[in-house]
Design a protein around this motif. Structure first.
Motif, PDB file in Angstrom:
ATOM      1  N   THR A 284       0.829  -1.211   0.000  1.00  0.00           N
ATOM      2  CA  THR A 284       0.000   0.000   0.000  1.00  0.00           C
ATOM      3  C   THR A 284       0.859   1.256   0.000  1.00  0.00           C
ATOM      4  O   THR A 284       0.528   2.257  -0.647  1.00  0.00           O
ATOM      5  N   LEU A 285       1.986   1.205   0.700  1.00  0.00           N
ATOM      6  CA  LEU A 285       2.889   2.355   0.737  1.00  0.00           C
ATOM      7  C   LEU A 285       3.539   2.576  -0.626  1.00  0.00           C
ATOM      8  O   LEU A 285       3.741   3.718  -1.053  1.00  0.00           O
ATOM      9  N   VAL A 286       3.855   1.486  -1.321  1.00  0.00           N
ATOM     10  CA  VAL A 286       4.413   1.594  -2.676  1.00  0.00           C
ATOM     11  C   VAL A 286       3.396   2.248  -3.600  1.00  0.00           C
ATOM     12  O   VAL A 286       3.725   3.141  -4.390  1.00  0.00           O
ATOM     13  N   PHE A 287       2.143   1.817  -3.496  1.00  0.00           N
ATOM     14  CA  PHE A 287       1.076   2.436  -4.285  1.00  0.00           C
ATOM     15  C   PHE A 287       0.957   3.924  -3.972  1.00  0.00           C
ATOM     16  O   PHE A 287       0.842   4.760  -4.877  1.00  0.00           O
ATOM     17  N   ALA A 288       0.961   4.246  -2.698  1.00  0.00           N
ATOM     18  CA  ALA A 288       0.796   5.638  -2.283  1.00  0.00           C
ATOM     19  C   ALA A 288       1.915   6.512  -2.841  1.00  0.00           C
ATOM     20  O   ALA A 288       1.680   7.652  -3.266  1.00  0.00           O
ATOM     21  N   PHE A 289       3.120   5.978  -2.851  1.00  0.00           N
ATOM     22  CA  PHE A 289       4.247   6.754  -3.391  1.00  0.00           C
ATOM     23  C   PHE A 289       4.067   7.008  -4.882  1.00  0.00           C
ATOM     24  O   PHE A 289       4.239   8.148  -5.352  1.00  0.00           O
ATOM     25  N   LEU A 290       3.729   5.955  -5.642  1.00  0.00           N
ATOM     26  CA  LEU A 290       3.590   6.116  -7.095  1.00  0.00           C
ATOM     27  C   LEU A 290       2.406   6.995  -7.470  1.00  0.00           C
ATOM     28  O   LEU A 290       2.466   7.747  -8.445  1.00  0.00           O
ATOM     29  N   VAL A 291       1.330   6.933  -6.694  1.00  0.00           N
ATOM     30  CA  VAL A 291       0.114   7.669  -7.050  1.00  0.00           C
ATOM     31  C   VAL A 291       0.138   9.107  -6.540  1.00  0.00           C
ATOM     32  O   VAL A 291      -0.291  10.035  -7.238  1.00  0.00           O
ATOM     33  N   PHE A 292       0.666   9.311  -5.323  1.00  0.00           N
ATOM     34  CA  PHE A 292       0.588  10.645  -4.707  1.00  0.00           C
ATOM     35  C   PHE A 292       1.927  11.394  -4.669  1.00  0.00           C
ATOM     36  O   PHE A 292       1.971  12.592  -4.932  1.00  0.00           O
ATOM     37  N   ALA A 293       3.009  10.687  -4.339  1.00  0.00           N
ATOM     38  CA  ALA A 293       4.303  11.364  -4.184  1.00  0.00           C
ATOM     39  C   ALA A 293       5.039  11.538  -5.513  1.00  0.00           C
ATOM     40  O   ALA A 293       5.587  12.612  -5.793  1.00  0.00           O
ATOM     41  N   TYR A 294       5.036  10.496  -6.333  1.00  0.00           N
ATOM     42  CA  TYR A 294       5.775  10.566  -7.599  1.00  0.00           C
ATOM     43  C   TYR A 294       5.337  11.729  -8.492  1.00  0.00           C
ATOM     44  O   TYR A 294       6.194  12.410  -9.090  1.00  0.00           O
ATOM     45  N   PRO A 295       4.026  12.012  -8.629  1.00  0.00           N
ATOM     46  CA  PRO A 295       3.623  13.142  -9.483  1.00  0.00           C
ATOM     47  C   PRO A 295       4.211  14.479  -9.053  1.00  0.00           C
ATOM     48  O   PRO A 295       4.361  15.390  -9.877  1.00  0.00           O
ATOM     49  N   LEU A 296       4.566  14.615  -7.775  1.00  0.00           N
ATOM     50  CA  LEU A 296       5.156  15.863  -7.294  1.00  0.00           C
ATOM     51  C   LEU A 296       6.544  16.097  -7.878  1.00  0.00           C
ATOM     52  O   LEU A 296       7.035  17.226  -7.895  1.00  0.00           O
ATOM     53  N   LEU A 297       7.195  15.024  -8.344  1.00  0.00           N
ATOM     54  CA  LEU A 297       8.516  15.173  -8.961  1.00  0.00           C
ATOM     55  C   LEU A 297       8.416  15.807 -10.340  1.00  0.00           C
ATOM     56  O   LEU A 297       9.406  16.292 -10.877  1.00  0.00           O
ATOM     57  N   ASP A 298       7.218  15.760 -10.927  1.00  0.00           N
ATOM     58  CA  ASP A 298       6.967  16.385 -12.228  1.00  0.00           C
ATOM     59  C   ASP A 298       7.946  15.884 -13.290  1.00  0.00           C
ATOM     60  O   ASP A 298       8.553  16.674 -14.017  1.00  0.00           O
ATOM     61  N   VAL A 299       8.082  14.562 -13.360  1.00  0.00           N
ATOM     62  CA  VAL A 299       8.981  13.960 -14.365  1.00  0.00           C
ATOM     63  C   VAL A 299       8.137  13.430 -15.521  1.00  0.00           C
ATOM     64  O   VAL A 299       7.987  14.080 -16.539  1.00  0.00           O
ATOM     65  N   VAL A 300       7.641  12.223 -15.375  1.00  0.00           N
ATOM     66  CA  VAL A 300       6.768  11.616 -16.384  1.00  0.00           C
ATOM     67  C   VAL A 300       5.425  11.322 -15.732  1.00  0.00           C
ATOM     68  O   VAL A 300       5.374  10.639 -14.705  1.00  0.00           O
ATOM     69  N   LYS A 301       4.369  11.815 -16.306  1.00  0.00           N
ATOM     70  CA  LYS A 301       3.055  11.593 -15.727  1.00  0.00           C
ATOM     71  C   LYS A 301       2.595  10.165 -15.985  1.00  0.00           C
ATOM     72  O   LYS A 301       2.707   9.653 -17.099  1.00  0.00           O
ATOM     73  N   LEU A 302       2.078   9.532 -14.942  1.00  0.00           N
ATOM     74  CA  LEU A 302       1.593   8.162 -15.049  1.00  0.00           C
ATOM     75  C   LEU A 302       0.089   8.137 -14.797  1.00  0.00           C
ATOM     76  O   LEU A 302      -0.405   8.788 -13.886  1.00  0.00           O
ATOM     77  N   SER A 303      -0.613   7.365 -15.610  1.00  0.00           N
ATOM     78  CA  SER A 303      -2.032   7.156 -15.345  1.00  0.00           C
ATOM     79  C   SER A 303      -2.159   6.278 -14.105  1.00  0.00           C
ATOM     80  O   SER A 303      -1.192   5.645 -13.667  1.00  0.00           O
ATOM     81  N   TYR A 304      -3.361   6.227 -13.543  1.00  0.00           N
ATOM     82  CA  TYR A 304      -3.569   5.391 -12.364  1.00  0.00           C
ATOM     83  C   TYR A 304      -3.288   3.923 -12.679  1.00  0.00           C
ATOM     84  O   TYR A 304      -2.719   3.201 -11.865  1.00  0.00           O
ATOM     85  N   PHE A 305      -3.686   3.482 -13.866  1.00  0.00           N
ATOM     86  CA  PHE A 305      -3.455   2.090 -14.259  1.00  0.00           C
ATOM     87  C   PHE A 305      -1.967   1.805 -14.373  1.00  0.00           C
ATOM     88  O   PHE A 305      -1.471   0.785 -13.869  1.00  0.00           O
ATOM     89  N   THR A 306      -1.236   2.699 -15.022  1.00  0.00           N
ATOM     90  CA  THR A 306       0.212   2.514 -15.171  1.00  0.00           C
ATOM     91  C   THR A 306       0.909   2.538 -13.823  1.00  0.00           C
ATOM     92  O   THR A 306       1.813   1.734 -13.564  1.00  0.00           O
TER      93      THR A 306
END
Length: 215
Positions: free
Chosen positions: A64-86
Motif C-alpha cells: 500500500t505504501l508503494v502504491f501511495a508513493f507512485l500515485v501521490f508522491a511521484y507526481p510531485l517530482l513532475d517527471v513523467v506523468k503516469l495514469s492510475y493504471f500505469t
C-alpha cells in the motif's frame, strides 16, 4: 444471481481490467525479478549489493505504501506523468519482483555448482552460463513457489481499487452507489478470483507435468 445479472456491466469490464493488470505486472515482474536474481548471484560485488539493497527494502515495505508513493508522491517530482493504471502496474511490478527474485535465486542455488564451473571452463561468459545452463534448470525447480507469487500478485491487484483503478476490487463501491446487496456482490467477486486462481493452478500443473517428463 440477481446482483450478478443486474451488474454485468460492472463485473465484466472490471474483471477484465484486473486480468490486464495482472498479466502485464506478472510478465514485468518475472523479467525484472529474474534480472534481480542475476544481480544477486553476480560475481561483481557492486551488483550483488544493489540487488540485495533493492530486495531488502521492497520486501519490507507494505505494498500500500508503494502504491501511495507512485500515485501521490511521484507526481510531485513532475517527471513523467503516469495514469492510475500505469502507476498500479509499476507498483505491483517493483514489489512482486523482489519476491520473485528470491524464488529464482533459490532455484539457482539448487543447480550443481559443477555445471557452472564446467561451462566456464568451456569459455562461456557469466551471462551465457546463467542464460543457457543455470536459469533453465532453476526455473523448472521453482514452478510451485513462482506460481504462488503470481497468485499473490493476482490478489494484490485489489489494492489498486483504493487508488482510482476501476478493477474487481472496486465493484463493492459501485454496488453501494446502486443500492444493491454488497455482501452478495462481494461473494461473486470472491468466486471470480477463485476461478482465476484455479486457472493459474491448472497452468502450474501443466508446466510441472511437461517439465517432469523432459527431465
Amino acid at each position: 444471481m440477481d446482483v450478478l445479472l443486474d451488474n454485468l456491466d460492472l463485473y465484466g469490464p472490471f474483471f477484465l481490467t484486473t486480468i490486464k493488470l495482472f498479466v502485464i505486472a506478472a510478465v514485468a515482474s518475472l523479467v525484472f525479478g529474474t534480472f534481480l536474481a542475476m544481480l544477486r548471484v553476480s560475481p561483481v560485488p557492486v551488483f550483488r549489493a544493489v540487488g540485495t539493497v533493492y530486495v531488502t527494502i521492497l520486501r519490507n515495505t507494505p505494498l500500500t505504501l508503494v502504491f501511495a508513493f507512485l500515485v501521490f508522491a511521484y507526481p510531485l517530482l513532475d517527471v513523467v506523468k503516469l495514469s492510475y493504471f500505469t502507476a498500479a502496474v509499476v507498483s505491483l511490478t517493483i514489489y512482486t519482483s523482489a519476491f520473485i527474485c528470491e524464488v529464482v535465486r533459490s532455484g539457482i542455488n539448487t543447480v550443481p555448482v559443477g555445471q557452472a564451473e564446467a561451462a566456464r571452463a568451456l569459455g562461456l561468459s557469466f551471462t551465457q552460463v546463467l542464460g543457457q545452463i543455470v536459469l533453465p534448470q532453476a526455473v523448472r525447480s521453482v514452478v510451485p513457489p513462482l506460481m504462488s507469487m503470481l497468485i499473490a500478485l493476482l490478489k494484490n491487484t485489489t489494492i489498486a481499487a483504493g487508488f482510482n483503478v476501476v478493477e474487481a476490487g472496486a465493484i463493492r463501491q459501485y454496488l453501494a452507489e446502486r443500492g444493491d446487496n454488497q455482501l452478495v456482490g462481494l461473494l461473486w467477486v470472491a468466486l471470480g478470483f477463485i476461478i482465476l486462481v484455479a486457472v493459474l493452478s491448472l497452468v502450474q500443473r501443466a508446466f510441472e507435468k511437461r517439465w517432469s517428463v523432459s527431465r
